[in-house]
Design a protein around this motif. Structure first.
Motif, PDB file in Angstrom:
ATOM      1  N   PRO A 287      33.785  31.186  38.037  1.00 33.53           N
ATOM      2  CA  PRO A 287      33.159  32.647  37.802  1.00 33.53           C
ATOM      3  C   PRO A 287      32.707  33.558  38.828  1.00 33.53           C
ATOM      4  O   PRO A 287      32.893  34.599  38.711  1.00 33.53           O
ATOM      5  N   LEU A 288      32.373  33.011  40.055  1.00 33.84           N
ATOM      6  CA  LEU A 288      32.207  33.239  41.272  1.00 33.84           C
ATOM      7  C   LEU A 288      33.211  34.485  41.613  1.00 33.84           C
ATOM      8  O   LEU A 288      33.235  35.614  42.394  1.00 33.84           O
ATOM      9  N   VAL A 289      34.545  33.881  41.436  1.00 37.63           N
ATOM     10  CA  VAL A 289      35.457  34.659  42.071  1.00 37.63           C
ATOM     11  C   VAL A 289      36.244  35.485  40.936  1.00 37.63           C
ATOM     12  O   VAL A 289      36.788  36.690  41.323  1.00 37.63           O
ATOM     13  N   ALA A 290      36.105  35.231  39.902  1.00 38.83           N
ATOM     14  CA  ALA A 290      36.501  35.917  38.652  1.00 38.83           C
ATOM     15  C   ALA A 290      36.032  37.074  38.240  1.00 38.83           C
ATOM     16  O   ALA A 290      36.652  38.255  38.117  1.00 38.83           O
ATOM     17  N   LEU A 291      34.817  37.332  38.838  1.00 36.12           N
ATOM     18  CA  LEU A 291      33.929  38.542  38.313  1.00 36.12           C
ATOM     19  C   LEU A 291      34.420  39.477  39.551  1.00 36.12           C
ATOM     20  O   LEU A 291      34.685  40.452  38.939  1.00 36.12           O
ATOM     21  N   PRO A 292      34.468  39.245  40.775  1.00 35.43           N
ATOM     22  CA  PRO A 292      34.936  40.309  41.641  1.00 35.43           C
ATOM     23  C   PRO A 292      36.355  40.787  41.255  1.00 35.43           C
ATOM     24  O   PRO A 292      36.528  42.150  41.372  1.00 35.43           O
ATOM     25  N   LEU A 293      37.156  40.003  41.033  1.00 37.02           N
ATOM     26  CA  LEU A 293      38.557  40.318  40.561  1.00 37.02           C
ATOM     27  C   LEU A 293      38.609  41.215  39.387  1.00 37.02           C
ATOM     28  O   LEU A 293      39.194  41.957  39.414  1.00 37.02           O
ATOM     29  N   ALA A 294      37.711  40.775  38.410  1.00 40.89           N
ATOM     30  CA  ALA A 294      37.737  41.532  37.072  1.00 40.89           C
ATOM     31  C   ALA A 294      37.135  42.921  37.216  1.00 40.89           C
ATOM     32  O   ALA A 294      37.425  44.079  36.847  1.00 40.89           O
ATOM     33  N   VAL A 295      36.158  43.071  38.385  1.00 40.52           N
ATOM     34  CA  VAL A 295      35.738  44.269  38.777  1.00 40.52           C
ATOM     35  C   VAL A 295      36.642  45.332  39.526  1.00 40.52           C
ATOM     36  O   VAL A 295      36.881  46.428  39.424  1.00 40.52           O
TER      37      VAL A 295
END
Length: 335
Positions: A122-130
């Motif tokens: 999730p730590l990587v998924a969130l910046p990518l999603a943003v």
């Protein structure tokens, strides 16, 4: 990512407190056990199987399991051509590549470390999603959670000890697997979520596409597959457990938990998986754990909890970043 509520196969998830905890808690704990021990199964499997062929075997077992479930429930595979096209990307990033990276990684590091790295997704998924997919918004709370989480990553690595050698390579491979999941989740949210078809049918289609990809890639990179008769019973059982339990039974259990307790409760199994992976890795495989690895894992999970707003969500039933339960199920079934 946070998963507060949603709908699966036209069935609304329930978040009301009228369903007692004892009704869904056994299934929730079973999910944590199945997904947490999957890293142990991988560790045993790569002793005799090349990682690509291990991935092929577990995907085949998982696909067969979900196809049987489809037949029993009289469901069918999706018929949306665009959905199948998007599933080529989702299968590669959410199944073929991360499964294989974890296999190669666990040839070099313990199953405990692999389980810890999975929790960093999730730590990587969130910046990518943003920044890339623009499916989420960025807040100070989320920025703080990501910063804390990556501080935990440095603790897991033990950077003060110096990094290098095969262990670093193995950890980077496990991190690459988490990166694949991190890209697959927002991609799936943007291009797959909301399309017609049940969660089981979409997950089955995803595994079938991944199986086709592996049928082409595995012989080219890993050569001919080992003879099944040459495999030990332990490895065969681990492959079946990875596919039939981790993708089949776990999918059904996840559906039940989402339906009874809500998608956010189901997604919180992420916090238990590293604990299970550590316990079984140490007790069953006799793996050694350095003090900074579980400490770093706790910091990572704290960062994930802060970035997902877990504490504030306990106070309010409303979340700013809703995700459908179908996404949780389709992603988790291949994780």
């Amino acid at each position: 990512m946070s998963y507060p509520s949603g709908r699966v196969s036209r069935v609304e998830t329930r978040t009301a407190p009228d369903i007692p905890v004892r009704a869904w808690l056994p299934g929730f704990l079973a999910l944590a056990a199945i997904w947490g021990t999957s890293f142990l199964f991988i560790k045993v499997g790569v002793r005799e199987l090349p990682p690509l062929w291990l991935t092929f075997a577990r995907v085949a077992a998982g696909a067969v399991t979900l196809l049987v479930i489809l037949a029993l429930t009289r469901d069918r595979l999706p018929r949306d051509g665009r959905l199948w096209a998007h599933l080529i990307v989702v299968a590669a990033l959410g199944v073929t590549m991360p499964f294989t990276f974890f296999g190669y990684g666990e040839q070099r590091v313990s199953s405990v470390l692999a389980g810890i790295w999975n929790a960093a997704t999730p730590l990587v998924a969130l910046p990518l999603a943003v920044l890339v997919f623009r499916t989420e918004s960025f807040t100070r709370r989320r920025a703080a959670g990501i910063a804390i989480g990556f501080a935990g990553v440095l603790v897991v690595l033990g950077v003060w000890r110096g990094v290098g050698g095969t262990e670093l390579t193995g950890q980077l491979l496990c991190f690459a697997a988490a990166m694949c999941y991190a890209v697959a989740i927002p991609y799936q949210k943007k291009f797959v979520a909301g399309r017609t078809g049940s969660g089981v049918s979409i997950a089955a289609a995803q595994l079938l596409v991944a199986l086709a990809q592996l049928a082409v890639v595995a012989p080219l990179i890993a050569g001919a597959p080992p003879r099944p008769a040459a495999l030990s019973a332990d490895v065969v059982l681990c492959v079946l457990a990875l596919g039939a339990l981790g993708t089949g039974l776990a999918f059904v259990l996840n559906f039940r938990v989402i339906r009874m307790a809500g998608a956010s409760t189901s997604a919180s199994v992420t916090y238990l998986m590293p604990v299970v992976a550590t316990v079984v890795g140490v007790s069953v495989l006799g793996e050694h754990v350095r003090w900074h690895q579980p400490v770093g894992a706790l910091i990572v999970l704290a960062g994930v909890a802060i970035s997902q707003g877990v504490l504030s969500r306990r106070k309010s039933a409303t979340s700013a970043d809703p995700v459908t339960a179908r996404e949780v199920m389709a992603t988790r079934s291949s994780a």
